[in-house]
Write a protein that holds these residues in place. Structure first.
Motif, PDB file in Angstrom:
ATOM      1  N   PRO A 170       0.805  -1.230   0.000  1.00 60.55           N
ATOM      2  CA  PRO A 170       0.000   0.000   0.000  1.00 60.55           C
ATOM      3  C   PRO A 170       0.842   1.286   0.000  1.00 60.55           C
ATOM      4  O   PRO A 170       0.339   2.351  -0.316  1.00 60.55           O
ATOM      5  N   PHE A 171       2.147   1.166   0.334  1.00 62.51           N
ATOM      6  CA  PHE A 171       3.022   2.338   0.362  1.00 62.51           C
ATOM      7  C   PHE A 171       3.863   2.466  -0.907  1.00 62.51           C
ATOM      8  O   PHE A 171       4.798   3.259  -0.944  1.00 62.51           O
ATOM      9  N   ASP A 172       3.536   1.702  -1.954  1.00 66.01           N
ATOM     10  CA  ASP A 172       4.381   1.719  -3.150  1.00 66.01           C
ATOM     11  C   ASP A 172       4.323   3.043  -3.915  1.00 66.01           C
ATOM     12  O   ASP A 172       5.205   3.323  -4.719  1.00 66.01           O
ATOM     13  N   ASP A 173       3.311   3.884  -3.653  1.00 60.77           N
ATOM     14  CA  ASP A 173       3.303   5.219  -4.266  1.00 60.77           C
ATOM     15  C   ASP A 173       4.442   6.065  -3.700  1.00 60.77           C
ATOM     16  O   ASP A 173       5.058   6.847  -4.417  1.00 60.77           O
ATOM     17  N   ASP A 174       4.701   5.906  -2.388  1.00 58.39           N
ATOM     18  CA  ASP A 174       5.776   6.656  -1.726  1.00 58.39           C
ATOM     19  C   ASP A 174       7.142   6.044  -2.010  1.00 58.39           C
ATOM     20  O   ASP A 174       8.125   6.754  -2.170  1.00 58.39           O
ATOM     21  N   GLU A 175       7.209   4.728  -2.007  1.00 60.62           N
ATOM     22  CA  GLU A 175       8.458   4.004  -2.231  1.00 60.62           C
ATOM     23  C   GLU A 175       8.176   2.855  -3.207  1.00 60.62           C
ATOM     24  O   GLU A 175       7.718   1.785  -2.787  1.00 60.62           O
ATOM     25  N   PRO A 176       8.414   3.063  -4.506  1.00 59.89           N
ATOM     26  CA  PRO A 176       8.067   2.070  -5.533  1.00 59.89           C
ATOM     27  C   PRO A 176       8.638   0.669  -5.293  1.00 59.89           C
ATOM     28  O   PRO A 176       8.039  -0.321  -5.710  1.00 59.89           O
ATOM     29  N   GLU A 177       9.763   0.569  -4.602  1.00 58.31           N
ATOM     30  CA  GLU A 177      10.356  -0.751  -4.318  1.00 58.31           C
ATOM     31  C   GLU A 177       9.496  -1.600  -3.381  1.00 58.31           C
ATOM     32  O   GLU A 177       9.732  -2.795  -3.216  1.00 58.31           O
ATOM     33  N   LEU A 178       8.470  -1.009  -2.788  1.00 62.41           N
ATOM     34  CA  LEU A 178       7.574  -1.757  -1.891  1.00 62.41           C
ATOM     35  C   LEU A 178       6.413  -2.421  -2.646  1.00 62.41           C
ATOM     36  O   LEU A 178       5.577  -3.070  -2.036  1.00 62.41           O
ATOM     37  N   LYS A 179       6.389  -2.287  -3.961  1.00 60.75           N
ATOM     38  CA  LYS A 179       5.273  -2.791  -4.762  1.00 60.75           C
ATOM     39  C   LYS A 179       4.914  -4.240  -4.453  1.00 60.75           C
ATOM     40  O   LYS A 179       3.763  -4.578  -4.287  1.00 60.75           O
ATOM     41  N   ASP A 180       5.889  -5.120  -4.368  1.00 57.96           N
ATOM     42  CA  ASP A 180       5.637  -6.541  -4.090  1.00 57.96           C
ATOM     43  C   ASP A 180       6.307  -6.982  -2.799  1.00 57.96           C
ATOM     44  O   ASP A 180       6.754  -8.126  -2.687  1.00 57.96           O
ATOM     45  N   PHE A 181       6.391  -6.061  -1.838  1.00 52.39           N
ATOM     46  CA  PHE A 181       7.105  -6.366  -0.596  1.00 52.39           C
ATOM     47  C   PHE A 181       6.174  -7.063   0.398  1.00 52.39           C
ATOM     48  O   PHE A 181       5.512  -6.435   1.206  1.00 52.39           O
ATOM     49  N   LYS A 182       6.118  -8.381   0.278  1.00 47.13           N
ATOM     50  CA  LYS A 182       5.269  -9.215   1.128  1.00 47.13           C
ATOM     51  C   LYS A 182       6.152 -10.327   1.682  1.00 47.13           C
ATOM     52  O   LYS A 182       6.757 -11.079   0.916  1.00 47.13           O
ATOM     53  N   LYS A 183       6.246 -10.428   3.023  1.00 45.72           N
ATOM     54  CA  LYS A 183       7.143 -11.402   3.642  1.00 45.72           C
ATOM     55  C   LYS A 183       6.599 -11.881   4.978  1.00 45.72           C
ATOM     56  O   LYS A 183       5.901 -11.155   5.673  1.00 45.72           O
ATOM     57  N   ALA A 184       6.992 -13.103   5.316  1.00 45.34           N
ATOM     58  CA  ALA A 184       6.772 -13.641   6.657  1.00 45.34           C
ATOM     59  C   ALA A 184       8.134 -13.732   7.339  1.00 45.34           C
ATOM     60  O   ALA A 184       9.126 -14.109   6.699  1.00 45.34           O
ATOM     61  N   PHE A 185       8.173 -13.373   8.604  1.00 48.35           N
ATOM     62  CA  PHE A 185       9.406 -13.390   9.393  1.00 48.35           C
ATOM     63  C   PHE A 185       9.210 -14.337  10.575  1.00 48.35           C
ATOM     64  O   PHE A 185       8.334 -14.112  11.412  1.00 48.35           O
TER      65      PHE A 185
END
Length: 190
Positions: free
Chosen positions: A65-80
């Motif tokens: 949802p923050f990929d407008d601010d930081e395009p590299e977050l477009k597919d940033f989905k992870k489990a830790f």
């Protein structure tokens, strides 16, 4: 399956979570999927296991949802899994944070800009990675949950006093949310 989110005031949110062993929790991938479904249903970008009543070192994030601010977050989905922050550095910067366990309260929180973290993914592969900006902030927020901390702990004493009544109302269930929650101090029979 959407899980109920545990509200502010429940002791599980203040407990330091324990590591998970691969053979101890064979259905970890299903739990991760349930956590994502719960998080998306509540319109969140992160969710930690203590927030669904499980005191284990697991959290999931989806920063897209923050990929407008930081395009590299477009597919940033992870489990830790079993995450450990190895270092945090850089200038602290404010950002208005909220939390699914503390609905209707948002406050500016200062966090370091960069972090290095060690963790396992859902396939039990070990990673050691560095993050910056909003990705680092979301990880730090969820990491705090597995350490028994909440974003409200980072507020100055005056801000904490100003929101104390709202926090007490949340623990009693006197809050309007459009997702399932469990309230520790709610009156029975409601």
């Amino acid at each position: 399956m959407k899980l109920p989110i545990i509200a502010y005031g429940d002791p599980v949110l203040r407990r330091k979570a324990t590591d998970i062993e691969p053979d101890e929790y064979p259905h970890i991938k299903q739990l991760i999927e349930d956590m994502y479904e719960t998080m998306y249903g509540a319109k969140g970008v992160g969710l930690a296991a203590p927030q669904v009543g499980l005191s284990m070192r697991l959290f999931v994030i989806d920063a897209s949802p923050f990929d407008d601010d930081e395009p590299e977050l477009k597919d940033f989905k992870k489990a830790f899994i079993n995450a450990r922050i190895l270092s945090e550095d850089g200038e602290e910067w404010p950002f208005n944070e909220g939390c699914l366990s503390i609905p209707e309260i948002r406050e500016d929180v200062y966090r370091k800009k960069n972090l290095r973290i060690s963790y396992y993914d859902a396939d039990w592969k070990h990673h050691e990675e560095s993050y910056t900006g909003l990705a680092a902030r979301i990880i730090q927020h969820e990491y705090d949950h597995i350490e028994g901390k909440l974003f409200t702990d980072k507020l100055n004493p005056l801000r904490k006093r100003l929101i104390e009544k709202k926090l007490n109302d949340i623990s009693k269930g006197n809050v309007s949310v459009d997702y399932r929650m469990k309230f520790p101090a709610a009156k029975k029979g409601r």
